[in-house]
Design a protein around this motif. Structure first.
Motif, PDB file in Angstrom:
ATOM      1  N   LEU A  27      -4.958  20.023  22.614  1.00 15.85           N
ATOM      2  CA  LEU A  27      -5.967  19.790  21.586  1.00 15.85           C
ATOM      3  C   LEU A  27      -5.322  19.732  20.214  1.00 15.85           C
ATOM      4  N   THR A  28      -5.719  18.728  19.437  1.00 19.84           N
ATOM      5  CA  THR A  28      -5.308  18.639  18.039  1.00 19.84           C
ATOM      6  C   THR A  28      -6.547  18.744  17.160  1.00 19.84           C
ATOM      7  N   ILE A  29      -6.485  19.616  16.183  1.00 24.21           N
ATOM      8  CA  ILE A  29      -7.588  19.857  15.243  1.00 24.21           C
ATOM      9  C   ILE A  29      -7.158  19.337  13.875  1.00 24.21           C
ATOM     10  N   GLY A  30      -8.072  18.671  13.190  1.00 25.06           N
ATOM     11  CA  GLY A  30      -7.721  18.053  11.916  1.00 25.06           C
ATOM     12  C   GLY A  30      -8.381  18.710  10.732  1.00 25.06           C
ATOM     13  N   GLY A  31      -7.650  18.772   9.635  1.00 27.16           N
ATOM     14  CA  GLY A  31      -8.206  19.285   8.393  1.00 27.16           C
ATOM     15  C   GLY A  31      -8.869  18.178   7.591  1.00 27.16           C
ATOM     16  N   ILE A  32     -10.067  18.457   7.073  1.00 32.56           N
ATOM     17  CA  ILE A  32     -10.794  17.518   6.234  1.00 32.56           C
ATOM     18  C   ILE A  32     -10.598  17.931   4.770  1.00 32.56           C
ATOM     19  N   TYR A  33     -10.215  16.962   3.939  1.00 35.39           N
ATOM     20  CA  TYR A  33      -9.925  17.243   2.538  1.00 35.39           C
ATOM     21  C   TYR A  33     -10.706  16.291   1.637  1.00 35.39           C
ATOM     22  N   THR A  34     -10.886  16.703   0.395  1.00 33.24           N
ATOM     23  CA  THR A  34     -11.290  15.796  -0.674  1.00 33.24           C
ATOM     24  C   THR A  34     -10.293  15.972  -1.813  1.00 33.24           C
ATOM     25  N   THR A  35     -10.356  15.100  -2.779  1.00 33.87           N
ATOM     26  CA  THR A  35      -9.391  15.175  -3.872  1.00 33.87           C
ATOM     27  C   THR A  35      -9.762  16.277  -4.863  1.00 33.87           C
ATOM     28  N   ALA A  36      -8.745  16.906  -5.439  1.00 31.67           N
ATOM     29  CA  ALA A  36      -8.995  17.936  -6.447  1.00 31.67           C
ATOM     30  C   ALA A  36      -9.638  17.339  -7.683  1.00 31.67           C
ATOM     31  N   SER A  37      -9.368  16.063  -7.946  1.00 32.36           N
ATOM     32  CA  SER A  37      -9.953  15.395  -9.117  1.00 32.36           C
ATOM     33  C   SER A  37     -11.410  15.029  -8.897  1.00 32.36           C
ATOM     34  N   GLY A  38     -11.854  15.027  -7.643  1.00 37.62           N
ATOM     35  CA  GLY A  38     -13.207  14.599  -7.315  1.00 37.62           C
ATOM     36  C   GLY A  38     -13.354  13.096  -7.273  1.00 37.62           C
ATOM     37  N   LYS A  39     -12.290  12.374  -7.589  1.00 37.01           N
ATOM     38  CA  LYS A  39     -12.312  10.922  -7.595  1.00 37.01           C
ATOM     39  C   LYS A  39     -11.621  10.362  -6.347  1.00 37.01           C
ATOM     40  N   THR A  40     -11.959   9.135  -5.998  1.00 34.03           N
ATOM     41  CA  THR A  40     -11.223   8.443  -4.944  1.00 34.03           C
ATOM     42  C   THR A  40      -9.884   7.983  -5.521  1.00 34.03           C
ATOM     43  N   GLU A  41      -8.810   8.274  -4.798  1.00 34.79           N
ATOM     44  CA  GLU A  41      -7.469   7.943  -5.255  1.00 34.79           C
ATOM     45  C   GLU A  41      -6.814   6.995  -4.260  1.00 34.79           C
ATOM     46  N   ILE A  42      -6.217   5.933  -4.775  1.00 37.43           N
ATOM     47  CA  ILE A  42      -5.645   4.900  -3.925  1.00 37.43           C
ATOM     48  C   ILE A  42      -4.223   4.605  -4.384  1.00 37.43           C
ATOM     49  N   ASP A  43      -3.258   4.834  -3.489  1.00 43.15           N
ATOM     50  CA  ASP A  43      -1.863   4.524  -3.793  1.00 43.15           C
ATOM     51  C   ASP A  43      -1.579   3.082  -3.398  1.00 43.15           C
ATOM     52  N   ILE A  44      -1.018   2.304  -4.325  1.00 45.35           N
ATOM     53  CA  ILE A  44      -0.716   0.912  -4.047  1.00 45.35           C
ATOM     54  C   ILE A  44       0.736   0.616  -4.392  1.00 45.35           C
ATOM     55  N   GLU A  45       1.252  -0.460  -3.841  1.00 44.15           N
ATOM     56  CA  GLU A  45       2.584  -0.947  -4.168  1.00 44.15           C
ATOM     57  C   GLU A  45       2.515  -2.457  -4.343  1.00 44.15           C
ATOM     58  N   LEU A  46       2.902  -2.925  -5.524  1.00 44.09           N
ATOM     59  CA  LEU A  46       2.821  -4.345  -5.841  1.00 44.09           C
ATOM     60  C   LEU A  46       4.224  -4.952  -5.905  1.00 44.09           C
ATOM     61  N   THR A  47       4.357  -6.128  -5.342  1.00 44.95           N
ATOM     62  CA  THR A  47       5.603  -6.874  -5.377  1.00 44.95           C
ATOM     63  C   THR A  47       5.283  -8.313  -5.777  1.00 44.95           C
ATOM     64  N   THR A  48       6.322  -9.090  -5.914  1.00 46.58           N
ATOM     65  CA  THR A  48       6.107 -10.504  -6.198  1.00 46.58           C
ATOM     66  C   THR A  48       5.302 -11.157  -5.086  1.00 46.58           C
ATOM     67  N   ALA A  49       5.571 -10.725  -3.849  1.00 44.17           N
ATOM     68  CA  ALA A  49       4.883 -11.316  -2.703  1.00 44.17           C
ATOM     69  C   ALA A  49       3.399 -10.950  -2.672  1.00 44.17           C
ATOM     70  N   THR A  50       3.058  -9.705  -3.027  1.00 42.16           N
ATOM     71  CA  THR A  50       1.647  -9.294  -2.998  1.00 42.16           C
ATOM     72  C   THR A  50       0.881  -9.861  -4.190  1.00 42.16           C
ATOM     73  N   GLY A  51       1.610 -10.166  -5.264  1.00 44.37           N
ATOM     74  CA  GLY A  51       0.958 -10.542  -6.510  1.00 44.37           C
ATOM     75  C   GLY A  51       0.638  -9.306  -7.331  1.00 44.37           C
ATOM     76  N   LEU A  52       0.277  -9.496  -8.563  1.00 45.69           N
ATOM     77  CA  LEU A  52       0.052  -8.371  -9.474  1.00 45.69           C
ATOM     78  C   LEU A  52      -1.425  -8.087  -9.743  1.00 45.69           C
ATOM     79  N   SER A  53      -2.303  -8.843  -9.102  1.00 42.79           N
ATOM     80  CA  SER A  53      -3.746  -8.623  -9.288  1.00 42.79           C
ATOM     81  C   SER A  53      -4.318  -7.873  -8.091  1.00 42.79           C
TER      82      SER A  53
END
Length: 446
Positions: free
Chosen positions: A113-139
């Motif tokens: 059995l694997t049990i998972g922890g449920i978390y929210t952000t300390a900021s209360g905001k949705t946080e999204i990590d992104i990585e942009l390259t020439t191939a992905t474009g900058l928009s």
């Protein structure tokens, strides 16, 4: 307490002891006496348990392990405290597990059995990590209302798109709660394999966000998602997230809609809470790295749920009917089919009818039916070419059988039936074609 100790403790009541062995999937001899009790105990399938015990783990949404230890069936395990589950930038909320959690403790059953922890952000905001390259474009596009900090030093705004000055890694923070994309596109306007998203790497949900269909679908590089306890709508949430490794579903009462994790080819662990009541089409299909799926005791049906998968363990809850009510449009079809790494499955006692639930599982070796099945109405186990054991010894009647249910049966396979029903079994329509495979429970030898 070990399995042996637990059962031997009630050995003075032999019938109760054999009932306990039967509940754990053990082999019941024709003569249920005290002399045969030891060998019956030894017949209980370990499935990761046995003398080494069952592996109990606690993880977060990135797969970090906070607890990992083997225990025996019946052991009571105290889960880590909220302080123990601390994670930088996050607030621990609760655990998600397919078993009952009471006072932060679980009782070990007869499976890993694997049990998972449920978390929210300390900021209360949705946080999204992104990585942009020439191939992905900058928009980038973020279809959610509210204020957005784009993470590049620009002023906050309420727009749903932003263009960066240069490539790099950024973290977007948004206090919105309503996703504004259409029902056919996702949070980042991704839509289908021809319009997939490649810049999103990790999503950590803030408070109160109402997710929609396809919210994260087709995010090819999305590796981790933290779904907070406010998230309750997960229809087709992550299909085609080919880099996603873990998914911990928050505690909510309801059904998992179809295609939840379809083509999540890197998914290692899926944790469903005990409150889930059903699983729809292709929810876990085309998952090639999945270790196990544990369905809680409230899950009453699944349709095409595990289809083309390399999952190694499938644990069905005690309420699973397999053949659900007539309100289900496609009952029971291919529930666990083309599961190429599955070696054993135990059909719970709640099941009374089987359709084409176990087809073309290339490594399947053993099927144990604990219930009193009355009918096998479809191509139940066709194409299981390596399966050498179908155990029906718990049946109280000969189930009706559709022609073709065991097509491609292994020539060394044994179909184990109760001694008292053997004569009727081998004479029954369609079963008579497998008379050479059918053996009495008392005569079966591994």
């Amino acid at each position: 307490m070990s399995i042996s100790s637990e059962i031997l403790a009630i050995a003075n009541n032999v019938d109760l002891a054999y009932q306990k062995i039967n509940d754990k999937g053990g082999t019941i001899p024709a003569n249920k006496n005290l002399q045969n009790l030891a060998s019956a105990i030894d017949s209980i399938s370990t499935g990761g348990g046995g003398t080494d015990g069952y592996l109990i783990e606690v993880i977060d949404f990135r797969g970090n392990v906070y607890y990992s230890q083997r225990h025996q069936t019946g052991d009571v395990v105290e889960l880590p405290s909220a302080n123990d589950m601390a994670l930088a930038g996050m607030v621990f909320q609760e655990f998600s597990a397919p078993v009952q959690i009471t006072d932060n403790k679980i009782t070990v059953e007869d499976f890993d059995l694997t049990i998972g922890g449920i978390y929210t952000t300390a900021s209360g905001k949705t946080e999204i990590d992104i990585e942009l390259t020439t191939a992905t474009g900058l928009s980038v596009t973020l279809n959610i209302n509210g204020n957005k900090d784009w993470g590049d030093g620009s002023a906050e705004d309420t727009l749903t798109s932003h263009t960066y000055a240069q490539a790099g890694k950024y973290t977007i923070k948004c206090d919105g709660t309503t996703i504004t994309s259409s029902t056919s596109s996702g949070l980042f306007s991704q839509q289908g394999t021809s319009n997939s998203n490649y810049y999103v790497k990790e999503v950590r949900m803030g408070s109160g966000v109402a997710l929609k269909t396809y919210s994260f679908a087709y995010c090819m590089n999305l590796k981790y998602i933290s779904l907070c306890s406010f998230a309750s709508s997960i229809s087709q949430l992550c299909n085609y997230c080919r880099s996603l490794e873990y998914l911990i579903i928050p505690n909510f009462t309801g059904e998992i809609s179809g295609y939840l994790c379809q083509y999540c080819v890197s998914l290692k662990e899926i944790i469903m809470p005990k409150t889930i009541t059903g699983v729809w089409d292709y929810a876990f299909s085309y998952t090639y790295k999945l270790n196990k799926i544990v369905f809680g005791d409230n899950v009453k049906f699944m349709t095409y749920a595990i289809y083309y998968s390399n999952v190694k363990q499938v644990i069905l809850g005690k309420s699973m009917t397999i053949f659900p009510s007539n309100s289900i449009s496609s009952p029971n079809s291919e529930c666990v089919s083309y599961a190429y790494c599955l070696e054993k499955i135990v059909i719970p006692s709640s099941v009374v009818r089987l359709q084409q639930v176990l087809r073309y599982n290339d490594n399947l070796k053993e099927v144990v039916i604990l219930g009193n099945v009355s009918a096998i109405t479809g191509y139940f186990a066709g194409g299981n070419y390596t399966c050498i054991k179908y155990d029906f010894r718990n049946c109280l009647q000969v189930p009706s059988l559709k022609s073709g249910a065991f097509s491609g049966i292994n020539k060394l396979c044994k179909i184990i039936v109760p001694d008292s029903l053997y004569t009727s079994w081998i004479a029954e329509t369609n079963w008579s074609n497998f008379a050479d495979y059918i053996v009495k429970a008392s005569q079966y030898v591994e």
